[in-house]
Design an enzyme around this catalytic site. Structure first.
Site, PDB file in Angstrom:
ATOM      1  N   ASP A 355       0.817  -1.218   0.000  1.00 42.43           N
ATOM      2  CA  ASP A 355       0.000   0.000   0.000  1.00 42.43           C
ATOM      3  C   ASP A 355       0.853   1.271   0.000  1.00 42.43           C
ATOM      4  O   ASP A 355       0.380   2.347  -0.360  1.00 42.43           O
ATOM      5  CB  ASP A 355      -0.954   0.014   1.207  1.00 42.43           C
ATOM      6  CG  ASP A 355      -1.850  -1.207   1.246  1.00 42.43           C
ATOM      7  OD1 ASP A 355      -1.340  -2.308   1.009  1.00 42.43           O
ATOM      8  OD2 ASP A 355      -3.052  -1.068   1.522  1.00 42.43           O
ATOM      9  N   GLU A 493      -6.521 -10.761  -5.006  1.00 44.35           N
ATOM     10  CA  GLU A 493      -6.423 -11.840  -4.013  1.00 44.35           C
ATOM     11  C   GLU A 493      -7.513 -12.900  -4.152  1.00 44.35           C
ATOM     12  O   GLU A 493      -7.548 -13.849  -3.373  1.00 44.35           O
ATOM     13  CB  GLU A 493      -6.434 -11.241  -2.608  1.00 44.35           C
ATOM     14  CG  GLU A 493      -5.238 -10.339  -2.370  1.00 44.35           C
ATOM     15  CD  GLU A 493      -5.062  -9.916  -0.933  1.00 44.35           C
ATOM     16  OE1 GLU A 493      -6.042  -9.944  -0.175  1.00 44.35           O
ATOM     17  OE2 GLU A 493      -3.919  -9.555  -0.574  1.00 44.35           O
ATOM     18  N   LYS A 614     -10.924  -9.424  -7.102  1.00 41.87           N
ATOM     19  CA  LYS A 614     -11.166  -8.615  -5.909  1.00 41.87           C
ATOM     20  C   LYS A 614     -10.802  -7.164  -6.214  1.00 41.87           C
ATOM     21  O   LYS A 614     -11.440  -6.236  -5.740  1.00 41.87           O
ATOM     22  CB  LYS A 614     -10.283  -9.139  -4.775  1.00 41.87           C
ATOM     23  CG  LYS A 614     -10.367  -8.344  -3.493  1.00 41.87           C
ATOM     24  CD  LYS A 614      -9.496  -8.971  -2.417  1.00 41.87           C
ATOM     25  CE  LYS A 614      -9.524  -8.169  -1.131  1.00 41.87           C
ATOM     26  NZ  LYS A 614      -8.552  -8.652  -0.150  1.00 41.87           N
ATOM     27  N   GLN A 615      -9.737  -6.997  -7.006  1.00 40.95           N
ATOM     28  CA  GLN A 615      -9.240  -5.639  -7.231  1.00 40.95           C
ATOM     29  C   GLN A 615      -8.471  -5.571  -8.528  1.00 40.95           C
ATOM     30  O   GLN A 615      -8.135  -6.596  -9.125  1.00 40.95           O
ATOM     31  CB  GLN A 615      -8.339  -5.231  -6.075  1.00 40.95           C
ATOM     32  CG  GLN A 615      -7.058  -6.045  -5.980  1.00 40.95           C
ATOM     33  CD  GLN A 615      -6.508  -6.072  -4.579  1.00 40.95           C
ATOM     34  OE1 GLN A 615      -6.786  -6.991  -3.820  1.00 40.95           O
ATOM     35  NE2 GLN A 615      -5.715  -5.083  -4.225  1.00 40.95           N
TER      36      GLN A 615
HETATM   37  C1  BGC Z   1      -5.787  -5.956  -0.463  1.00 46.28           C
HETATM   38  C2  BGC Z   1      -4.305  -5.745  -0.618  1.00 46.28           C
HETATM   39  C3  BGC Z   1      -3.840  -4.712   0.396  1.00 46.28           C
HETATM   40  C4  BGC Z   1      -4.250  -5.133   1.789  1.00 46.28           C
HETATM   41  C5  BGC Z   1      -3.872  -4.098   2.823  1.00 46.28           C
HETATM   42  C6  BGC Z   1      -6.105  -6.335   0.964  1.00 46.28           C
HETATM   43  O1  BGC Z   1      -7.480  -6.441   1.134  1.00 46.28           O
HETATM   44  O2  BGC Z   1      -6.236  -6.993  -1.305  1.00 46.28           O
HETATM   45  O3  BGC Z   1      -4.000  -5.314  -1.918  1.00 46.28           O
HETATM   46  O4  BGC Z   1      -2.465  -4.588   0.324  1.00 46.28           O
HETATM   47  O5  BGC Z   1      -5.635  -5.311   1.834  1.00 46.28           O
HETATM   48  O6  BGC Z   1      -4.512  -2.897   2.561  1.00 46.28           O
END
Ligand code: BGC
Length: 798
Positions: A355, A493, A614-615
């Site tokens: 992050d 993820e 998820k992202q």
């Molecule tokens: C996300 C990650 C992120 C982590 C901490 C997770 O839910 O998938 O990309 O680094 O949260 O914020």
């Protein structure tokens, strides 16, 4: 509406823990949640005080195995201050009639206040005013002031001013089956008549934390003496006393608190220093003046102003406020990273993830000395990462997905799906792309600061060792004459393995592969920046041979990227074979499907089977790189890159993303900024609501999402302005959405401050005179020069 204040005008028990997270006060050294002072942990409240980098490890026997987790420890609750009319109930908002209520987080001055008028069971009406701050200039201090005004009664009020270290970590429901008792009492006592102290120690990392509290009483502004009764048990200390209150006469209890830890610099022993600090400390008002001054100075350079939209402006400031409270000048010598969830709660255990990639751009352009310190957190863990690489059979340095105290992999081995109640293996440590993010951050820091000294001493070594690791992660596939990366996870993820595979990991995640090429090229660039002697020495120190660099060149030219459907970059090899997901059906069935992974697992299915993310994953490439940069990267790899594939990929993946991470909206808003300004602005506004409206299905109370907070600010700062740094130039190319009528900010680029002012028609940039250098500005592919003190104006309509 005041765009400097987060305001709540009602008391909503169900919202209280969210507000506690959003009203956390901190100074980059320690932070305290916005819990009401009279409350202890219960169904509604969760008091939390956290030392930046204050971790402790505990083992737990769970689901048939022993797991070990390193947690950010909830330190003693210094806020705890209760009151009651003699013989009555301790004040509790749940048991009185609330006549009026107002809670304000004033971000301009960093102060949280709450004013409540209430009627108790005996029909006594009282006004209560609570104010507090965590000192931004003196990192060891905090202050709480409670004013009680009896409105239709007189009588004795009993006060209990306490510090409670008997608490446990209980802020995250999912972690409740794990061991959570981190603190052991050491000692406590009375130092002076009005000063008490408490010393505790974490039971594995042996960090000692001392808090001292000086409680004084004022009636109508005059300090009065009270007779104090000590209350003490192991890990807990309080003073109890009575005040004679008179109708309509304000009684004020002032509690000044100091916080020290054995890790601190310039101390003898934490308890001694904590007590001593209070002996030389002024009252609430005096302390506040200096604190507010510090915030005033911070805002001067850190504010980003927009016109005509108070709510957006207020949320932007809230995001900046929490960034500056999580890491600040006070953090510089602490050897901390910037935690994904702030020091605002216990989710993700205060760990440091990728992050940073979303957070550093804001800091680079304002407080680069801070980014430098945060990068040093990584540098100090380079050796640990070298060991990790070696243990996993690689060369170079393998940084962990989740990082805590000593830089080992802190990702939990098992995680609980609260929907199914099952403990499942956590494979997220396979997100090797975190290494590329660290290299990227080092390089961005250098591009914005030109800090060659840092690069020569630390930065280049980190980039080289990461490059080395990533190159050793590749394997050469003779059949196709290309390099591949097998068995990893990308940022998404929801995919940690192939649907029917035993072993976790996916092959040729496009983001990881392209980032690897970027890192290898940057490593060579970084090396060439060093003077020949340092370059030679560094190569000798880390034993990097010319042949290894030769192999990097080969990887750069032959890295594999998988495509499908004529120009869609496959998220990973085999992605196209996955089933399409029934988005409509699931939305109909569940409403909120952001955590689709949990929903499907509870149904006995898995996200691994579907084209559902998820992202943002592939889209991260368009987030980090311009079309020109991508064109160059793909050309180097031997692939055509038609810029048209950008909108095509955006459209494709946008439809297949559940936004289960708050980071996702940041990326989506960013990548749409040039092609669909309204779409980008709408998603930006959604991202703004991530924490303030807790759109992630109720996770913010466990800690804010700092990446998303910083990301929203960065969309204004770098995306809508088109600010970028490469080829030793500051690039500008604003394209602001219709919702924005004006954007004003300051940035620090290579030692000079620049004032930037953008309207839908015009861009003006003014250079300060800190450094007597001419800066090259690239505006829409034309290069201009700006001298210190000068302003350049551009027409941006055409
Ligand atoms: C996300 C990650 C992120 C982590 C901490 C997770 O839910 O998938 O990309 O680094 O949260 O914020």
């Amino acid at each position: 509406m005041n765009n400097w204040t987060l305001l709540y005008e009602d008391f909503k028990p169900s919202m209280e823990s969210l507000r506690e997270a959003l009203c956390t006060l901190g100074n980059g050294y320690f932070a305290t949640r916005g819990t009401s002072p009279e409350s202890e942990a219960d169904e509604i409240h969760y008091p939390g005080t956290y030392l930046a980098g204050g971790y402790n490890r505990l083992k737990t026997d769970i689901a048939g195995r022993v797991v070990e987790n390193e947690d950010l420890v909830n330190m003693p609750n210094w806020l705890l201050t209760k009151f009651r009319p003699e013989g009555g109930d301790w004040f509790n908002l749940m048991t009185v009639d609330i006549l009026s209520y107002r809670q304000e987080l004033n971000m301009k001055e960093g102060i949280l206040s709450r004013t409540v008028r209430f009627r108790d069971r005996q029909n006594r009406e009282t006004t209560l005013i609570q104010r507090r701050f965590v000192h931004m200039a003196n990192m060891h201090l905090a202050a709480l002031e409670i004013t009680i005004i009896p409105e239709n009664w007189s009588g004795r009020i009993q006060i209990l001013s306490a510090m409670d270290g008997t608490i446990i970590n209980a802020g995250v429901e999912r972690y409740k089956q794990l061991n959570s008792k981190h603190l052991a009492p050491v000692k406590s006592g009375k130092a002076d008549n009005d000063i008490i102290y408490l010393l505790v120690e974490t039971n594995q990392s042996h960090i000692r934390v001392a808090e001292a509290a000086r409680t004084r009483v004022y009636i109508e502004g005059e300090q009065i003496e009270v007779e104090r009764k000590p209350v003490e048990e192991p890990g807990y200390i309080a003073q109890e006393f009575f005040i004679e209150a008179v109708n309509n006469t304000p009684v004020t209890i002032e509690k000044i608190v100091s916080f020290y830890a054995s890790k601190d610099f310039a101390i003898s022993e934490p308890a001694q220093d904590a007590v001593e600090a209070l002996r030389h400390t002024g009252n609430f008002k005096e302390l506040f003046e200096r604190h507010a001054m510090e915030w005033n100075h911070l805002w001067y350079k850190c504010d980003i102003q927009i016109a005509d939209n108070d709510r957006t402006q207020m949320i932007l400031r809230l995001h900046i406020f929490h960034m500056l409270q999580t890491v600040s000048r006070n953090s510089i010598d602490l050897d901390i990273g910037v935690p994904a969830r702030g020091w605002h709660g216990e989710a993700y255990r205060g760990h440091i993830f990728w992050d940073e990639l979303f957070i550093f751009p804001y800091l680079n352009l304002r407080i680069p000395v801070l980014t430098r310190a945060l990068l040093l957190y990584r540098y100090r863990r380079l050796n640990r990462s070298r060991i990790a690489a070696q243990e996993a059979g690689f060369r170079g340095a393998l940084y962990p997905w989740q990082s805590g105290s000593d830089g080992r992999e802190e990702t939990q081995q098992l995680h609980l799906n609260p929907k199914s109640g099952r403990w499942l293996p956590d494979n997220t440590h396979l997100q090797r792309h975190v290494n590329a993010a660290i290299a990227y951050n080092v390089w961005q820091y250098f591009e914005t600061t030109e800090d060659l000294e840092f690069m020569a001493t630390y930065g280049t070594e980190m980039i080289l060792e990461i490059a080395r690791f990533l190159s050793s992660l590749t394997s050469y596939n003779r059949e196709i004459d290309r390099y591949e990366i097998l068995g990893v996870m990308g940022p998404d993820e929801y995919h940690d393995k192939y649907p029917d595979a035993e072993k976790p990991g996916l092959n040729n995640n496009a983001y990881t592969n392209v980032m690897t090429v970027w890192v290898l090229r940057t490593a060579i660039k970084a090396l060439n920046k060093l003077n020949p002697k340092r370059r030679y020495d560094l190569l000798e120190i880390i034993g990097l041979e010319k042949t290894e660099i030769g192999q990097w060149q080969d990887i750069i030219h032959k890295m594999k990227v998988v495509f499908h459907d004529d120009g869609i970059i496959s998220q990973f090899e085999g992605y196209n074979e996955l089933a399409e997901f029934d988005w409509d059906g699931y939305i109909k069935k569940y409403g909120d499907i952001q955590r689709l992974d949990r929903i499907l697992e509870a149904e006995g299915d898995t996200t691994n089977r579907y084209k559902a993310s998820k992202q943002a994953d592939v889209l991260m490439l368009f987030y980090l790189f311009s079309a020109e940069e991508l064109h160059e990267l793909f050309k180097e790899m031997g692939y055509d890159f038609d810029p048209q594939i950008i909108p095509k990929n955006i459209e494709y993946y946008l439809k297949r993303c559940s936004n289960g991470s708050t980071l996702s909206n940041i990326v989506l808003s960013w990548v749409l900024a040039r092609s669909d300004r309204t779409g980008s602005w709408n998603i930006f506004n959604k991202a703004l609501e991530s924490d303030i409206s807790d759109i992630q299905g109720g996770t913010t109370h466990e800690g804010i999402h700092l990446g998303a907070m910083a990301g929203t600010v960065d969309i204004l700062q770098q995306c809508y302005t088109g600010i970028a740094f490469c080829d030793e130039m500051l690039h500008l190319n604003p394209k602001i959405p219709e919702g924005l009528q004006r954007l004003m900010l300051k940035i620090k680029y290579r030692g000079n401050w620049f004032d930037i002012n953008i309207t839908p028609d015009a861009l003006a940039i003014t250079s300060s005179k800190e450094r007597d250098i001419i800066t090259k500005i690239c505006f829409r592919e034309k290069i201009y020069e700006i001298k210190p003190g000068d302003t350049l104006n551009f027409d941006i309509k055409v």
